[in-house]
Write a protein that holds these residues in place. Structure first.
Motif, PDB file in Angstrom:
ATOM      1  N   UNK A  50     111.257 -84.857  -5.808  1.00 29.00           N
ATOM      2  CA  UNK A  50     111.666 -83.963  -6.885  1.00 29.00           C
ATOM      3  C   UNK A  50     113.268 -83.614  -6.797  1.00 29.00           C
ATOM      4  N   UNK A  51     113.680 -83.543  -5.664  1.00 29.08           N
ATOM      5  CA  UNK A  51     115.308 -83.515  -5.643  1.00 29.08           C
ATOM      6  C   UNK A  51     115.757 -84.777  -6.119  1.00 29.08           C
ATOM      7  N   UNK A  52     115.347 -85.753  -5.804  1.00 27.13           N
ATOM      8  CA  UNK A  52     116.064 -87.312  -6.008  1.00 27.13           C
ATOM      9  C   UNK A  52     115.801 -87.513  -7.539  1.00 27.13           C
ATOM     10  N   UNK A  53     114.955 -86.961  -8.385  1.00 24.21           N
ATOM     11  CA  UNK A  53     114.656 -87.225  -9.826  1.00 24.21           C
ATOM     12  C   UNK A  53     115.282 -86.011 -10.402  1.00 24.21           C
TER      13      UNK A  53
END
Length: 231
Positions: A50-53
């Motif tokens: 989620x953070x990477x996206x």
């Protein structure tokens, strides 16, 4: 990747997610605190994705636990895992900056106390004498673990009164008299009354041999405990 030597563990309120971290800042700040900073954390795959996206991570309640050299976890405080910023590292771990401080952070004077406990339970008594007494009592409570049944009634617990000058120091000494070095038996008068109901190492009636400090005698005697001067 898992941190090689986690010093802290984030544990979700429902226990589903556990996040080991190598370090943390903003822990020993006292009331008001500052946003918690976590270093070298191994995030669950779904959270990392989620953070990477660039997607928002829904805040959730975690407890922050200190991890000693034996791997034993001891809760420090609650915190909302609400990520303000994150920073990927070359080792596959991440650093996190949260939006909020710990809900009830220990004060700056507690750092040395928790560092002491990180090596294991104190091997001798009276380490509290050189420490902040309220923070010592808070740490002793956090580290308290029942070890077998309470001692039977009729015992006499002898306080080392060398450093006893007030209520907090009396309770530090009482905790060690009942439960050994680093022991806990109340952090204020209400907590003392709770301990006297059982489950903290001693069964009433019993005798405490030690110095007199204001207000303690009434609480002890109400529970059937005799306070007498040490010989």
């Amino acid at each position: 990747m898992q941190p090689a030597t986690p010093r802290f563990m984030l544990i979700e309120d429902d226990g589903d997610r556990r996040i080991p971290c190598r370090g943390a800042g903003g822990v020993f700040t006292g009331p008001g605190g500052e946003p918690l900073r976590l270093r070298g954390c191994a995030l669950p795959a779904e959270l990392l994705d989620r953070l990477r996206a660039g997607r928002k991570v829904r805040p959730s309640l975690f407890s922050l636990a200190a991890v000693d050299r034996f791997g034993l976890e001891t809760d420090l405080s609650l915190v909302s895992l609400d990520v303000a910023e994150w920073f990927p590292r070359d080792d596959g771990l991440v650093d996190l900056l949260l939006r909020e401080p710990l809900h009830d952070p220990p004060g700056p004077a507690a750092r040395a106390i928790w560092d002491l406990w990180s090596a294991g339970r104190p091997a001798a008594g009276n380490f509290w004498a050189a420490a902040d007494r309220p923070e010592w009592l808070r740490a002793a409570l956090a580290h308290h673990r029942a070890e077998g049944p309470d001692r039977p009634p009729g015992r006499t617990f002898r306080l080392d009164g060398t450093h006893v000058t007030d209520l907090a120091s009396f309770l530090c000494a009482l905790g060690e008299a009942v439960n050994g070095p680093g022991g806990y038996f109340g952090r204020n008068l209400d907590a003392l009354a709770d301990c006297l109901r059982g489950g903290f190492g001693a069964t009433t009636p019993f005798t405490v041999a030690g110095p007199e400090v204001p207000r303690v005698r009434d609480v002890l005697e109400a529970a059937g405990v005799t306070l007498r001067a040490a010989p």
